[in-house]
Design a protein around this motif. Sequence first.
Motif, PDB file in Angstrom:
ATOM      1  N   PRO A  58       0.826  -1.216   0.000  1.00 45.97           N
ATOM      2  CA  PRO A  58       0.000   0.000   0.000  1.00 45.97           C
ATOM      3  C   PRO A  58       0.861   1.267   0.000  1.00 45.97           C
ATOM      4  CG  PRO A  58      -0.618  -1.481   1.808  1.00 45.97           C
ATOM      5  CD  PRO A  58       0.559  -2.097   1.130  1.00 45.97           C
ATOM      6  N   ASP A  59       2.035   1.190   0.627  1.00 45.81           N
ATOM      7  CA  ASP A  59       2.943   2.331   0.679  1.00 45.81           C
ATOM      8  C   ASP A  59       3.307   2.873  -0.699  1.00 45.81           C
ATOM      9  OD1 ASP A  59       3.349   3.004   3.245  1.00 45.81           O
ATOM     10  OD2 ASP A  59       5.174   1.820   3.518  1.00 45.81           O
ATOM     11  N   ILE A  60       3.469   1.947  -1.652  1.00 49.35           N
ATOM     12  CA  ILE A  60       3.811   2.374  -3.011  1.00 49.35           C
ATOM     13  C   ILE A  60       2.534   2.737  -3.765  1.00 49.35           C
ATOM     14  CG2 ILE A  60       4.897   1.663  -5.194  1.00 49.35           C
ATOM     15  CD1 ILE A  60       6.888   1.841  -2.853  1.00 49.35           C
ATOM     16  N   LYS A  61       1.501   1.935  -3.578  1.00 57.40           N
ATOM     17  CA  LYS A  61       0.256   2.163  -4.329  1.00 57.40           C
ATOM     18  C   LYS A  61      -0.377   3.509  -4.023  1.00 57.40           C
ATOM     19  CE  LYS A  61      -1.071  -2.492  -5.409  1.00 57.40           C
ATOM     20  NZ  LYS A  61      -2.134  -3.479  -5.390  1.00 57.40           N
ATOM     21  N   LYS A  62      -0.241   3.977  -2.786  1.00 55.08           N
ATOM     22  CA  LYS A  62      -0.902   5.235  -2.432  1.00 55.08           C
ATOM     23  C   LYS A  62      -0.166   6.452  -3.006  1.00 55.08           C
ATOM     24  CE  LYS A  62       1.448   6.194   1.922  1.00 55.08           C
ATOM     25  NZ  LYS A  62       1.613   5.704   3.271  1.00 55.08           N
ATOM     26  N   GLN A  63       1.074   6.259  -3.470  1.00 58.94           N
ATOM     27  CA  GLN A  63       1.826   7.392  -3.999  1.00 58.94           C
ATOM     28  C   GLN A  63       1.376   7.750  -5.415  1.00 58.94           C
ATOM     29  OE1 GLN A  63       5.984   7.735  -3.192  1.00 58.94           O
ATOM     30  NE2 GLN A  63       5.947   5.923  -1.898  1.00 58.94           N
ATOM     31  N   SER A  64       1.461   9.039  -5.716  1.00 63.56           N
ATOM     32  CA  SER A  64       1.083   9.491  -7.062  1.00 63.56           C
ATOM     33  C   SER A  64       2.195   9.157  -8.050  1.00 63.56           C
ATOM     34  CB  SER A  64       0.843  10.996  -7.053  1.00 63.56           C
ATOM     35  OG  SER A  64       2.078  11.652  -6.851  1.00 63.56           O
ATOM     36  N   ASP A  65       1.859   9.206  -9.343  1.00 62.56           N
ATOM     37  CA  ASP A  65       2.878   9.002 -10.378  1.00 62.56           C
ATOM     38  C   ASP A  65       4.010  10.016 -10.208  1.00 62.56           C
ATOM     39  OD1 ASP A  65       1.306   7.005 -11.329  1.00 62.56           O
ATOM     40  OD2 ASP A  65       0.902   7.918 -13.288  1.00 62.56           O
ATOM     41  N   ALA A  66       3.635  11.250  -9.848  1.00 62.77           N
ATOM     42  CA  ALA A  66       4.649  12.297  -9.687  1.00 62.77           C
ATOM     43  C   ALA A  66       5.624  11.934  -8.566  1.00 62.77           C
ATOM     44  CB  ALA A  66       3.981  13.634  -9.401  1.00 62.77           C
ATOM     45  N   ASP A  67       5.095  11.348  -7.473  1.00 64.69           N
ATOM     46  CA  ASP A  67       5.970  10.927  -6.364  1.00 64.69           C
ATOM     47  C   ASP A  67       6.965   9.870  -6.841  1.00 64.69           C
ATOM     48  OD1 ASP A  67       4.717  12.518  -4.455  1.00 64.69           O
ATOM     49  OD2 ASP A  67       3.286  10.951  -3.891  1.00 64.69           O
ATOM     50  N   LEU A  68       6.439   8.888  -7.576  1.00 58.23           N
ATOM     51  CA  LEU A  68       7.302   7.800  -8.037  1.00 58.23           C
ATOM     52  C   LEU A  68       8.342   8.322  -9.027  1.00 58.23           C
ATOM     53  CD1 LEU A  68       4.780   4.834  -8.482  1.00 58.23           C
ATOM     54  CD2 LEU A  68       6.121   5.450  -6.479  1.00 58.23           C
ATOM     55  N   LYS A  69       7.914   9.221  -9.913  1.00 58.89           N
ATOM     56  CA  LYS A  69       8.857   9.804 -10.877  1.00 58.89           C
ATOM     57  C   LYS A  69       9.967  10.533 -10.147  1.00 58.89           C
ATOM     58  CE  LYS A  69       5.602  10.639 -14.467  1.00 58.89           C
ATOM     59  NZ  LYS A  69       4.807  11.606 -15.183  1.00 58.89           N
ATOM     60  N   ASN A  70       9.575  11.272  -9.127  1.00 62.57           N
ATOM     61  CA  ASN A  70      10.553  12.022  -8.347  1.00 62.57           C
ATOM     62  C   ASN A  70      11.560  11.079  -7.683  1.00 62.57           C
ATOM     63  OD1 ASN A  70      11.571  14.462  -7.145  1.00 62.57           O
ATOM     64  ND2 ASN A  70      10.679  13.714  -5.233  1.00 62.57           N
ATOM     65  N   SER A  71      11.069   9.962  -7.119  1.00 64.85           N
ATOM     66  CA  SER A  71      11.976   9.013  -6.466  1.00 64.85           C
ATOM     67  C   SER A  71      12.929   8.388  -7.472  1.00 64.85           C
ATOM     68  CB  SER A  71      11.199   7.893  -5.770  1.00 64.85           C
ATOM     69  OG  SER A  71      10.317   8.433  -4.829  1.00 64.85           O
ATOM     70  N   ILE A  72      12.431   8.101  -8.687  1.00 66.56           N
ATOM     71  CA  ILE A  72      13.293   7.474  -9.696  1.00 66.56           C
ATOM     72  C   ILE A  72      14.348   8.478 -10.182  1.00 66.56           C
ATOM     73  CG2 ILE A  72      13.378   6.390 -11.986  1.00 66.56           C
ATOM     74  CD1 ILE A  72      10.470   5.419 -11.447  1.00 66.56           C
ATOM     75  N   THR A  73      13.917   9.697 -10.443  1.00 65.99           N
ATOM     76  CA  THR A  73      14.852  10.693 -10.989  1.00 65.99           C
ATOM     77  C   THR A  73      15.854  11.176  -9.951  1.00 65.99           C
ATOM     78  OG1 THR A  73      12.944  11.451 -12.251  1.00 65.99           O
ATOM     79  CG2 THR A  73      14.942  12.752 -12.454  1.00 65.99           C
ATOM     80  N   ASN A  74      15.387  11.394  -8.727  1.00 59.49           N
ATOM     81  CA  ASN A  74      16.266  12.007  -7.724  1.00 59.49           C
ATOM     82  C   ASN A  74      16.763  11.047  -6.661  1.00 59.49           C
ATOM     83  OD1 ASN A  74      15.932  14.636  -8.881  1.00 59.49           O
ATOM     84  ND2 ASN A  74      13.877  14.640  -8.016  1.00 59.49           N
ATOM     85  N   GLY A  75      16.292   9.787  -6.715  1.00 65.05           N
ATOM     86  CA  GLY A  75      16.694   8.816  -5.714  1.00 65.05           C
ATOM     87  C   GLY A  75      15.888   8.996  -4.438  1.00 65.05           C
TER      88      GLY A  75
END
Length: 102
Positions: A58-75
Amino acid sequence: MKRMSPWLLLVAFIVSVNCFADSDSAALFKSKCAMCHGPDGTGSTMGQKLGVKSYKSPDIKKQSDADLKNSITNGKGKMPAYKSLTPEQVDGLVKYVRELGK
Ligand code: HEC
């Protein structure tokens, strides 16, 4: 044998271009992400030691696409930043992460 080599080069070229195509998020994920996140997104042994969460959690599912993009781009935490990826590649990876999380 010598006559074969230009064809082999051509084949190798086509294969490598296909591997690096933006649309091939699965190949990108396998080459850059699966060592920590596992081929199915639930986390490899090494990844779990570093603190990855399953993409199904659920921790990942509740995040927005923008959150995930940010984590991938910026670590994030122990995850390295992937600043060399194009926005299209990051978009594709987010879709792939969602796919694995289903
Ligand atoms: C060296 C190991 C490692 C690699 C390689 C790696 N990650 Fe991660 N990733 C992590 C860790 C550790 C976390 C958890 C970070 C945290 O929450 O502290 C994480 C978290 C994430 C998250 C969730 C972010 C969040 O907010 O919890 C996403 C999405 C993600 N990674 C995608 C990717 C993608 C896509 C790639 C390949 C381009 C990748 N990761 C490569 C270790 C890695």
